[in-house]
Enzyme design. Structure first.
Site, short mmCIF file in Angstrom:
data_model
loop_
_atom_site.label_atom_id
_atom_site.label_comp_id
_atom_site.label_asym_id
_atom_site.label_seq_id
_atom_site.Cartn_x
_atom_site.Cartn_y
_atom_site.Cartn_z
N ASN A 9 0.88 -1.17 0.00
CA ASN A 9 0.00 0.00 0.00
C ASN A 9 0.92 1.22 0.00
OD1 ASN A 9 -1.74 2.10 0.47
ND2 ASN A 9 -2.29 1.46 2.56
N LYS A 11 0.17 4.28 -0.20
CA LYS A 11 -0.41 5.50 0.40
C LYS A 11 -0.11 6.68 -0.54
CE LYS A 11 0.06 3.25 4.81
NZ LYS A 11 0.20 3.32 6.24
N HIS A 95 -9.29 1.47 5.23
CA HIS A 95 -7.99 1.66 5.88
C HIS A 95 -8.15 2.63 7.06
CE1 HIS A 95 -3.83 2.66 6.61
NE2 HIS A 95 -3.51 1.56 5.95
N GLU A 97 -6.44 5.00 8.01
CA GLU A 97 -6.20 6.41 7.66
C GLU A 97 -7.43 7.03 7.00
OE1 GLU A 97 -2.55 5.61 5.59
OE2 GLU A 97 -1.62 5.06 7.51
N GLU A 165 -4.99 -4.71 10.64
CA GLU A 165 -3.96 -3.69 10.79
C GLU A 165 -4.17 -2.93 12.11
OE1 GLU A 165 -2.20 -2.60 6.66
OE2 GLU A 165 -3.72 -1.14 7.21
N GLY A 171 3.09 2.34 10.66
CA GLY A 171 4.06 3.42 10.48
C GLY A 171 4.84 3.77 11.74
N SER A 211 3.95 -2.05 10.13
CA SER A 211 5.41 -2.14 10.25
C SER A 211 5.98 -3.49 9.81
CB SER A 211 5.86 -1.78 11.68
OG SER A 211 5.47 -0.45 11.99
P1 13P Z 1 3.44 0.46 7.47
O1 13P Z 1 3.91 -0.84 6.86
O2 13P Z 1 4.19 1.64 6.93
O3 13P Z 1 3.37 0.38 8.95
O4 13P Z 1 1.92 0.67 6.97
C1 13P Z 1 1.01 -0.36 7.09
C2 13P Z 1 -0.24 -0.03 6.38
O5 13P Z 1 -0.97 0.87 6.80
C3 13P Z 1 -0.56 -0.76 5.15
O6 13P Z 1 -1.87 -0.51 4.72
#
Ligand code: 13P
Length: 253
Positions: A9, A11, A95, A97, A165, A171, A211
């Site tokens: 992903n 982002k 997601h 976010e 997640e 992150g 992560s």
């Molecule tokens: P990270 O791997 O950067 O922690 O992000 C995970 C994520 O949100 C994937 O959708």
């Protein structure tokens, strides 16, 4: 038998040229795959380019979000039919976010699942608890609420992907331990069995996100109910993707 999924992903990262470079470089360096499904979800602006450049390769493409609307006067929105027409096969939905910064509720996510399924796109439904919810022992409750509301009246059949997640792991560098993740994956699988059936529960891939990187993916993938990673930061570099694909190929499915 479920495959391992290595899903990136991106982002809001990369430009058109970065996307082209990544697509060409990853395609060139791909080993022959037996066990692994690769998915890359670039920003929607570059989904088509990624789909074109990886057309005859093992790389599959997905979008990161979809509109609840089918078409019309919804400035900046992107419909499921548009995504489908690029050659993409997958779409992330729900997601954390999107839930946090765009106030997406389980009800909205539910509507998005309907438009994706209607357009024959495979949803990657994201669920997960916050740090506060985990500290208050609410993880199971939150996961079950997100599943039951998000999947309300959805006639689940394969292909469909669920991604666990935990928000506190995204992150932050704080991955859930393989055991912590496995516990929630098992909860999800049991919920699918109770609310759908044994076959659905055994065939739907459940990915872990938060992560994930080359140094921790092996232990995660070795867990019986973890079928892959939904990877943010570590999916942005071709070399780290290649490394994770290689590890995944060496793990029995
Ligand atoms: P990270 O791997 O950067 O922690 O992000 C995970 C994520 O949100 C994937 O959708």
């Amino acid at each position: 038998m479920r495959k391992n999924y290595i899903a990136g992903n991106w982002k809001m990262n990369k430009t058109l040229v970065d996307t082209q470079d990544f697509a060409i470089n990853l395609s060139n360096k791909l080993p022959e795959l037996k066990n692994t499904e690769i998915i890359i979800c670039p920003p929607s602006l570059f989904v088509y380019e990624m789909a074109i450049l990886t057309k005859d390769t093992a790389i599959n493409v997905g979008a990161q979000d979809v509109s609840v609307h089918e078409k019309g006067a919804f400035t900046s929105e992107i419909s499921a039919a548009m995504i489908k027409s690029t050659g993409a096969k997958y779409c992330i939905v729900g997601h954390s976010e999107r839930r946090k910064y765009h106030n997406e509720t389980d009800e909205i996510i539910n509507q998005k699942l309907f438009v994706l399924l209607k357009n024959e796109l495979t949803p990657i439904l994201c669920i997960g608890e916050s740090a506060e919810e985990r500290e208050n022992n609410l993880t199971d409750k939150v996961i079950i609420k997100q599943l039951s509301k998000g999947l309300k009246n959805v006639e689940l059949s394969v292909p469909f992907i669920i991604a666990y997640e935990p928000i506190w792991a995204i992150g932050t560098g704080n991955t859930a331990t393989p055991e912590m993740a496995e516990e929630v994956h098992l909860l999800i699988r049991n919920w699918l069995k109770e609310n759908y059936n044994e076959k659905i529960s055994q065939t739907i891939p459940i990915l872990y996100g938060g992560s994930v990187k080359p140094s921790n993916i092996e232990e995660l993938l070795k867990q019986p109910n973890i079928d892959g990673g939904l990877i943010g930061g570590a999916s942005l570099e071709v070399d780290s993707m290649r490394e994770m694909i290689k590890i995944s190929e060496n793990i029995e499915v």
